[in-house]
Design a protein around this motif. Structure first.
Motif, PDB file in Angstrom:
ATOM      1  N   SER A  93      -1.128 -12.234   9.566  1.00 37.27           N
ATOM      2  CA  SER A  93      -2.095 -12.642   8.868  1.00 37.27           C
ATOM      3  C   SER A  93      -2.088 -14.886   9.068  1.00 37.27           C
ATOM      4  CB  SER A  93      -1.072 -12.089   7.212  1.00 37.27           C
ATOM      5  OG  SER A  93      -0.088 -12.530   6.980  1.00 37.27           O
ATOM      6  N   GLY A 117       2.674  -2.087   5.269  1.00 38.35           N
ATOM      7  CA  GLY A 117       2.515  -3.322   6.049  1.00 38.35           C
ATOM      8  C   GLY A 117       2.991  -3.983   6.359  1.00 38.35           C
ATOM      9  N   PHE A 119       4.486  -5.680   9.834  1.00 43.00           N
ATOM     10  CA  PHE A 119       4.800  -5.398  11.462  1.00 43.00           C
ATOM     11  C   PHE A 119       6.119  -6.474  11.126  1.00 43.00           C
ATOM     12  CE2 PHE A 119       2.387  -8.236  13.769  1.00 43.00           C
ATOM     13  CZ  PHE A 119       3.163  -7.586  15.290  1.00 43.00           C
ATOM     14  N   SER A 123       4.036 -11.895   6.334  1.00 47.78           N
ATOM     15  CA  SER A 123       3.862 -12.503   4.848  1.00 47.78           C
ATOM     16  C   SER A 123       4.681 -12.400   3.761  1.00 47.78           C
ATOM     17  CB  SER A 123       2.042 -10.726   4.611  1.00 47.78           C
ATOM     18  OG  SER A 123       2.809  -9.720   5.080  1.00 47.78           O
ATOM     19  N   GLU A 141       7.096  -0.249   6.023  1.00 54.86           N
ATOM     20  CA  GLU A 141       6.733  -0.233   7.612  1.00 54.86           C
ATOM     21  C   GLU A 141       7.185   1.002   8.069  1.00 54.86           C
ATOM     22  OE1 GLU A 141       4.955  -2.546   9.079  1.00 54.86           O
ATOM     23  OE2 GLU A 141       5.091  -0.685  10.901  1.00 54.86           O
ATOM     24  N   LEU A 142       6.490   1.661   8.714  1.00 56.27           N
ATOM     25  CA  LEU A 142       6.085   2.803   9.665  1.00 56.27           C
ATOM     26  C   LEU A 142       7.292   2.914  11.300  1.00 56.27           C
ATOM     27  CD1 LEU A 142       6.081   5.872  10.365  1.00 56.27           C
ATOM     28  CD2 LEU A 142       3.694   5.629  10.422  1.00 56.27           C
ATOM     29  N   ALA A 170       4.185   5.108   4.485  1.00 55.85           N
ATOM     30  CA  ALA A 170       4.206   4.294   3.137  1.00 55.85           C
ATOM     31  C   ALA A 170       3.694   5.329   1.445  1.00 55.85           C
ATOM     32  CB  ALA A 170       2.756   3.325   3.037  1.00 55.85           C
ATOM     33  N   ASP A 190      -0.972  -3.978   3.333  1.00 51.76           N
ATOM     34  CA  ASP A 190      -2.146  -4.029   5.189  1.00 51.76           C
ATOM     35  C   ASP A 190      -1.480  -3.739   5.325  1.00 51.76           C
ATOM     36  OD1 ASP A 190      -3.083  -5.370   7.069  1.00 51.76           O
ATOM     37  OD2 ASP A 190      -1.097  -6.873   6.842  1.00 51.76           O
ATOM     38  N   TYR A 199      -3.471   5.060  -1.130  1.00 51.07           N
ATOM     39  CA  TYR A 199      -1.829   3.788  -1.848  1.00 51.07           C
ATOM     40  C   TYR A 199      -2.783   3.730  -3.513  1.00 51.07           C
ATOM     41  CZ  TYR A 199      -0.852   4.259   2.811  1.00 51.07           C
ATOM     42  OH  TYR A 199       0.071   3.889   3.883  1.00 51.07           O
TER      43      TYR A 199
HETATM   44  C1  LIG Z   1      -1.757  -4.913  10.028  1.00 56.07           C
HETATM   45  S1  LIG Z   1      -0.257  -4.931  10.155  1.00 56.07           S
HETATM   46  C2  LIG Z   1       0.684  -6.055   8.602  1.00 56.07           C
HETATM   47  C3  LIG Z   1       0.886  -7.053   8.952  1.00 56.07           C
HETATM   48  C4  LIG Z   1       1.432  -8.252   8.298  1.00 56.07           C
HETATM   49  N1  LIG Z   1       1.256  -7.997   6.684  1.00 56.07           N
HETATM   50  C5  LIG Z   1       1.408  -9.266   7.864  1.00 56.07           C
HETATM   51  O1  LIG Z   1       0.798  -9.659   7.632  1.00 56.07           O
HETATM   52  O2  LIG Z   1       1.900 -10.132   8.835  1.00 56.07           O
HETATM   53  C6  LIG Z   1      -0.173  -3.117   9.467  1.00 56.07           C
HETATM   54  C7  LIG Z   1       1.809  -2.640   9.803  1.00 56.07           C
HETATM   55  O3  LIG Z   1       1.035  -0.776   9.032  1.00 56.07           O
HETATM   56  C8  LIG Z   1       2.217  -0.144   9.765  1.00 56.07           C
HETATM   57  N2  LIG Z   1       2.033   0.900   9.082  1.00 56.07           N
HETATM   58  C9  LIG Z   1       1.054   1.677   9.831  1.00 56.07           C
HETATM   59  N3  LIG Z   1       1.024   2.836   9.650  1.00 56.07           N
HETATM   60  C10 LIG Z   1       1.514   3.070   8.067  1.00 56.07           C
HETATM   61  C11 LIG Z   1       2.144   3.832   7.379  1.00 56.07           C
HETATM   62  N4  LIG Z   1       1.414   5.198   7.103  1.00 56.07           N
HETATM   63  N5  LIG Z   1       3.224   4.175   6.034  1.00 56.07           N
HETATM   64  C12 LIG Z   1       3.560   2.355   6.606  1.00 56.07           C
HETATM   65  N6  LIG Z   1       3.321   1.438   7.506  1.00 56.07           N
HETATM   66  C13 LIG Z   1       2.453   1.804   8.528  1.00 56.07           C
HETATM   67  C14 LIG Z   1       2.378  -0.698  11.308  1.00 56.07           C
HETATM   68  O4  LIG Z   1       3.340  -0.169  11.729  1.00 56.07           O
HETATM   69  C15 LIG Z   1       2.054  -2.081  11.033  1.00 56.07           C
HETATM   70  O5  LIG Z   1       3.479  -3.018  11.449  1.00 56.07           O
END
Ligand SMILES: C[S@@+](CC[C@H](N)C(=O)[O-])C[C@H]1O[C@@H](n2cnc3c(N)ncnc32)[C@H](O)[C@@H]1O
Length: 271
Positions: A93, A117, A119, A123, A141-142, A170, A190, A199
């Motif tokens: 972000s 989410g 990453f 954030s 986080e996945l 999630a 996110d 969600y």
């Molecule tokens: C856009 S990034 C998050 C960026 C972070 N919030 C930041 O601001 O730096 C999205 C994240 O969501 C995770 N993700 C995707 N599908 C998911 C799920 N079903 N459950 C949990 N996390 C998930 C991805 O692995 C990734 O790390």
């Protein structure tokens, strides 16, 4: 620092204008009004993000360092099926949005935060910086590698004690949190765009967020594709378009879509 791909409406407009104006087949005279208007449009588009950065409180040293490490990390080098595909530094972000999240935590007085989410943890760290003593941030986080990267950074920055990581899809984490009657004052969504609607609806239906609770939802402009024609929307944009419609018509919510970075919706549960 590696050059990041444009992923917000304004940076995409800037890149398109650059492409058009540097195209050798472009036959507009350099001293014509059309050319000057194009130059003005390009300056307006290119100047916005640096101006926002300059007029936003600076990032802490730990946020700066986490950003640099995220840019330096090889997210493509992945083996094993448990990893999420397509992780890239553009997901982070960053300074202006991070400062917005941090201020929202401080202003709302949130003590229990949920992020979906994580990453690399930018954030999470930005919000954790504004969490009061005794506050907690549950981070879903996945991807195991992203989760480890983020937790290592958070621990090194001295915030590991405030953050609890939930590794896995999630929705399964939300089910566990609801079963344990956990409540959150502020949620930052996110993650995977097609699940946003599920969600938010789940959190409302199961009381994870009660009346007065705040939602911050990222990428609700989805690179501008949400307001282009249906034929120009990818899968994620179509999902966000539906989600934005859902939220606008959700009677338990009032919200505003802020054109910050790739769009952040600020919402509050009212019923
Ligand atoms: C856009 S990034 C998050 C960026 C972070 N919030 C930041 O601001 O730096 C999205 C994240 O969501 C995770 N993700 C995707 N599908 C998911 C799920 N079903 N459950 C949990 N996390 C998930 C991805 O692995 C990734 O790390």
């Amino acid at each position: 620092m590696s050059k990041l791909r444009p992923v917000t409406p304004i940076s995409i407009i800037a890149a398109l204008l650059s492409d058009v104006m540097s195209d050798p087949s472009m036959s507009i005279l350099k001293n014509s009004k059309v050319w000057k208007d194009l130059e003005r449009a390009k300056e307006l588009a290119n100047g916005l993000d640096p101006y926002l950065e300059r007029n936003t409180s600076p990032e802490s040293e730990v946020l700066k360092s986490l950003k640099q490490k995220t840019l330096d990390f090889n997210w493509q080098d992945r083996t094993g099926r448990e990893f999420v595909n397509g992780l890239e530094p553009e997901m982070l972000s960053g300074h202006v949005e991070g400062q917005f999240l941090k201020l929202m935590v401080a202003i709302s007085g949130a003590e229990r935060i949920l992020e979906i989410g994580v990453f690399s943890g930018y954030s999470v760290l930005a919000m954790a910086e504004a969490l009061p003593e005794g506050g907690v941030l549950v981070a879903c986080e996945l991807d195991p590698r992203a989760a480890k990267f983020a937790m290592d950074q958070l621990q090194a920055a001295g915030f590991g004690g405030k953050v609890r990581l939930e590794l896995g899809p999630a929705l399964a984490s939300l089910e566990t949190l609801a079963k344990d009657s956990e409540k959150f004052d502020l949620v930052f969504v996110d993650a995977d765009k097609p699940s946003y609607r599920e969600y938010v609806k789940y959190m409302l239906d199961h009381g994870l967020v009660e009346v007065g609770g705040v939602f911050l939802i990222d990428n609700t402009l989805l690179q501008g594709e949400v307001y282009l024609g249906e034929e120009d929307r990818g899968v994620a944009a179509a999902a966000i378009h539906d989600f934005n419609d859902y939220l606008t018509n959700e009677p338990r919510i009032e919200q505003v879509l802020i054109p910050l970075r790739d769009g952040v919706t600020l919402a509050r549960r009212v019923i």
